[in-house]
Design an enzyme around this catalytic site. Structure first.
Site, PDB file in Angstrom:
ATOM      1  CE  LYS A 163       5.456   3.746  -8.956  1.00 15.63           C
ATOM      2  NZ  LYS A 163       6.162   2.750  -7.992  1.00 15.63           N
ATOM      3  CE1 TYR A 175      17.402   2.944  -4.940  1.00 15.67           C
ATOM      4  CE2 TYR A 175      15.612   1.529  -5.049  1.00 15.67           C
ATOM      5  CZ  TYR A 175      16.132   2.896  -5.430  1.00 15.67           C
ATOM      6  OH  TYR A 175      15.661   3.732  -5.971  1.00 15.67           O
ATOM      7  CG  ASP A 186       6.922  -1.207  -9.034  1.00 13.98           C
ATOM      8  OD1 ASP A 186       7.977  -1.059  -9.432  1.00 13.98           O
ATOM      9  OD2 ASP A 186       6.185  -0.197  -8.663  1.00 13.98           O
ATOM     10  CB  ALA A 233       6.390  -0.472  -2.937  1.00 16.01           C
ATOM     11  N   GLY A 280       3.416  -3.453   5.740  1.00 14.40           N
ATOM     12  CA  GLY A 280       3.103  -2.467   4.841  1.00 14.40           C
ATOM     13  C   GLY A 280       1.838  -2.613   4.007  1.00 14.40           C
ATOM     14  N   GLY A 283      16.245  -3.912  -1.912  1.00 14.92           N
ATOM     15  CA  GLY A 283      15.410  -3.476  -2.818  1.00 14.92           C
ATOM     16  C   GLY A 283      16.236  -3.335  -4.351  1.00 14.92           C
ATOM     17  CG  ASN A 320       5.873   0.552 -12.748  1.00 19.15           C
ATOM     18  OD1 ASN A 320       5.559   0.224 -13.799  1.00 19.15           O
ATOM     19  ND2 ASN A 320       7.301   0.069 -12.569  1.00 19.15           N
ATOM     20  N   GLY A 380       1.282   0.061   1.268  1.00 18.01           N
ATOM     21  CA  GLY A 380       1.421   1.166   0.357  1.00 18.01           C
ATOM     22  C   GLY A 380       1.328   0.719  -0.798  1.00 18.01           C
TER      23      GLY A 380
HETATM   24  P1  NAP Z   1       3.664   4.367   0.489  1.00 16.61           P
HETATM   25  O1  NAP Z   1       2.740   4.063  -0.494  1.00 16.61           O
HETATM   26  O2  NAP Z   1       3.911   5.779   1.006  1.00 16.61           O
HETATM   27  O3  NAP Z   1       3.767   3.414   1.589  1.00 16.61           O
HETATM   28  C1  NAP Z   1       4.398   3.830   2.860  1.00 16.61           C
HETATM   29  C2  NAP Z   1       4.112   2.496   3.836  1.00 16.61           C
HETATM   30  O4  NAP Z   1       5.189   2.733   4.882  1.00 16.61           O
HETATM   31  C3  NAP Z   1       2.755   2.269   4.296  1.00 16.61           C
HETATM   32  O5  NAP Z   1       2.559   1.088   4.494  1.00 16.61           O
HETATM   33  C4  NAP Z   1       2.846   3.019   5.590  1.00 16.61           C
HETATM   34  O6  NAP Z   1       2.008   2.501   6.508  1.00 16.61           O
HETATM   35  C5  NAP Z   1       4.309   2.422   5.994  1.00 16.61           C
HETATM   36  N1  NAP Z   1       4.863   3.576   7.156  1.00 16.61           N
HETATM   37  C6  NAP Z   1       5.428   4.838   7.010  1.00 16.61           C
HETATM   38  N2  NAP Z   1       5.862   5.188   8.069  1.00 16.61           N
HETATM   39  C7  NAP Z   1       5.687   4.299   9.014  1.00 16.61           C
HETATM   40  C8  NAP Z   1       5.726   4.348  10.485  1.00 16.61           C
HETATM   41  N3  NAP Z   1       6.382   5.381  11.008  1.00 16.61           N
HETATM   42  N4  NAP Z   1       5.495   3.140  11.174  1.00 16.61           N
HETATM   43  C9  NAP Z   1       4.889   2.132  10.447  1.00 16.61           C
HETATM   44  N5  NAP Z   1       4.441   2.356   9.070  1.00 16.61           N
HETATM   45  C10 NAP Z   1       4.901   3.162   8.367  1.00 16.61           C
HETATM   46  O7  NAP Z   1       5.273   4.132  -0.184  1.00 16.61           O
HETATM   47  P2  NAP Z   1       5.751   2.968  -1.325  1.00 16.61           P
HETATM   48  O8  NAP Z   1       5.775   3.592  -2.503  1.00 16.61           O
HETATM   49  O9  NAP Z   1       4.719   1.932  -1.093  1.00 16.61           O
HETATM   50  O10 NAP Z   1       6.960   2.932  -0.673  1.00 16.61           O
HETATM   51  C11 NAP Z   1       7.302   1.754   0.351  1.00 16.61           C
HETATM   52  C12 NAP Z   1       8.868   1.636   0.716  1.00 16.61           C
HETATM   53  O11 NAP Z   1       9.177   0.760  -0.751  1.00 16.61           O
HETATM   54  C13 NAP Z   1       9.782   2.851   0.526  1.00 16.61           C
HETATM   55  O12 NAP Z   1      10.804   2.596   1.384  1.00 16.61           O
HETATM   56  C14 NAP Z   1      10.220   2.799  -1.006  1.00 16.61           C
HETATM   57  O13 NAP Z   1      11.712   3.467  -0.888  1.00 16.61           O
HETATM   58  C15 NAP Z   1      10.407   1.327  -1.404  1.00 16.61           C
HETATM   59  N6  NAP Z   1      10.286   1.357  -2.611  1.00 16.61           N
HETATM   60  C16 NAP Z   1      11.357   0.505  -3.435  1.00 16.61           C
HETATM   61  C17 NAP Z   1      11.136   0.156  -4.747  1.00 16.61           C
HETATM   62  C18 NAP Z   1      12.241  -0.554  -5.532  1.00 16.61           C
HETATM   63  O14 NAP Z   1      12.454  -0.550  -6.483  1.00 16.61           O
HETATM   64  N7  NAP Z   1      13.240  -1.264  -4.718  1.00 16.61           N
HETATM   65  C19 NAP Z   1       9.960   0.625  -5.521  1.00 16.61           C
HETATM   66  C20 NAP Z   1       8.970   1.293  -4.768  1.00 16.61           C
HETATM   67  C21 NAP Z   1       9.359   1.435  -3.415  1.00 16.61           C
HETATM   68  P3  NAP Z   1       0.448   3.537   6.714  1.00 16.61           P
HETATM   69  O15 NAP Z   1      -0.354   2.989   5.788  1.00 16.61           O
HETATM   70  O16 NAP Z   1       0.054   3.260   7.975  1.00 16.61           O
HETATM   71  O17 NAP Z   1       0.907   4.987   6.474  1.00 16.61           O
END
Ligand code: NAP
Length: 278
Positions: free
Chosen positions: A65, A220, A101, A129, A125, A241, A86, A127
């Site tokens: 991305k 989801y 998104d 998303a 969070g 989600g 995306n 990250g």
């Molecule tokens: P990402 O960029 O890797 O971000 C991950 C996030 O989770 C960061 O804020 C990270 O914190 C936090 N995290 C991970 N492990 C943790 C822990 N043990 N304790 C506390 N915080 C923790 O991933 P992303 O793409 O944003 O995705 C995040 C979530 O959204 C995923 O579950 C994904 O499946 C979901 N998502 C859903 C859709 C949808 O269409 N519904 C689309 C995209 C993503 P740090 O910064 O401290 O590491």
């Protein structure tokens, strides 16, 4: 048939082909949507392949991305602000990037009946998303968006995307509870609660939410996380989600096909297709 696909690594699990092929079938549009696994470091090769093979566009998931940005000829202002795309359309050998998104989350909330304008949200969070959701909420007129993240610096960076509305808050229990007290919407944008990932150490912040607050999880899989289960037990309206997945897909297909789509028509088509596919 014009070609579309999703790229990523890993990507075999992606639901995008189900979602897009269901919409394309219902609309009778001459496109087919597949999966192309692209190993990290092989993005340029894929882009050459996509142009040579006359792809109309593609969706990108992890880890591309952000990595795509330098290769794009034009980037939508919202995607540029976020630093992530995306959705990429290929027209006359040129690459146009979008982030669906961001408006997709606001569209999902709107369709579920949550009015964002003037509301306060707490996002867990920071990250990819979570940042897209934060910017989407700001664009949709949220009064205040609080961001809490395990890595505090990332919450500060995310809040800087829209400093007039966003503010970083600490990840500790006390700060989360104080932030939750005024939040009309709580969003889990971390991977905590996802199948195979970790879980929240405490859900104390849920008890601090106002009575009518909504609780949304971007996850989801599973369809109901522990966070949503507990929130529902406390009487909160919940959203998983899936609506985000659905609405970002509808907006992406609008870009690919230059066709305005009616979410009211597309949502049931997609949900049926997802239900029928294990
Ligand atoms: P990402 O960029 O890797 O971000 C991950 C996030 O989770 C960061 O804020 C990270 O914190 C936090 N995290 C991970 N492990 C943790 C822990 N043990 N304790 C506390 N915080 C923790 O991933 P992303 O793409 O944003 O995705 C995040 C979530 O959204 C995923 O579950 C994904 O499946 C979901 N998502 C859903 C859709 C949808 O269409 N519904 C689309 C995209 C993503 P740090 O910064 O401290 O590491």
């Amino acid at each position: 048939m014009k070609k579309l696909c999703v790229i990523g690594w890993p990507v075999r699990h992606s639901k995008s082909p189900i979602l897009h092929n269901a919409m394309l079938g219902a609309l009778g549009l001459p496109y087919e949507y597949g999966i192309v696994p692209v190993e990290p470091g092989h993005l340029e090769e894929f882009l050459a392949f996509a142009k040579e093979n006359h792809y109309a566009g593609f969706n990108a998931t992890m880890p591309f991305k952000e990595a795509l940005l330098p290769f794009l000829d034009e980037i939508d202002p919202l995607a540029k602000k976020l630093g992530a795309v995306n959705t990429v359309c290929i027209k006359n050998d040129k690459l146009y990037g979008y982030n669906t998104d961001c408006p997709g989350y606001a569209a999902a909330l709107r369709q579920e009946g949550f009015q964002i304008a003037g509301k306060t949200a707490l996002i867990l969070g920071a990250g990819g998303a979570a940042k897209a959701v934060a910017l989407g909420l700001c664009q949709a007129g949220a009064k205040r968006v609080l961001l809490a993240n395990r890595t505090a610096e990332k919450a500060r960076q995310a809040a800087a995307l829209c400093p007039e509305v966003c503010q970083a808050v600490s990840w500790d229990r006390q700060s989360l509870c104080s932030a939750a007290e005024n939040a009309e919407l709580l969003v889990n944008g971390t991977s905590l609660g996802m199948a195979g990932q970790g879980e929240f150490e405490s859900f104390e912040f849920l008890a601090a939410l106002p009575e009518n607050a909504w609780v949304s999880d971007l996850i989801y899989h599973p369809a109901q996380t522990e966070l949503l289960r507990r929130a529902a037990a406390l009487g909160h309206r919940t959203m998983n989600g899936l609506p985000l997945l659905v609405h970002q897909g509808i907006l992406a297909l609008e870009h690919f096909t230059d066709t305005p789509l009616d979410p009211g028509e597309m949502v049931p088509v997609i949900l049926n297709a997802l239900e029928e596919t294990p």
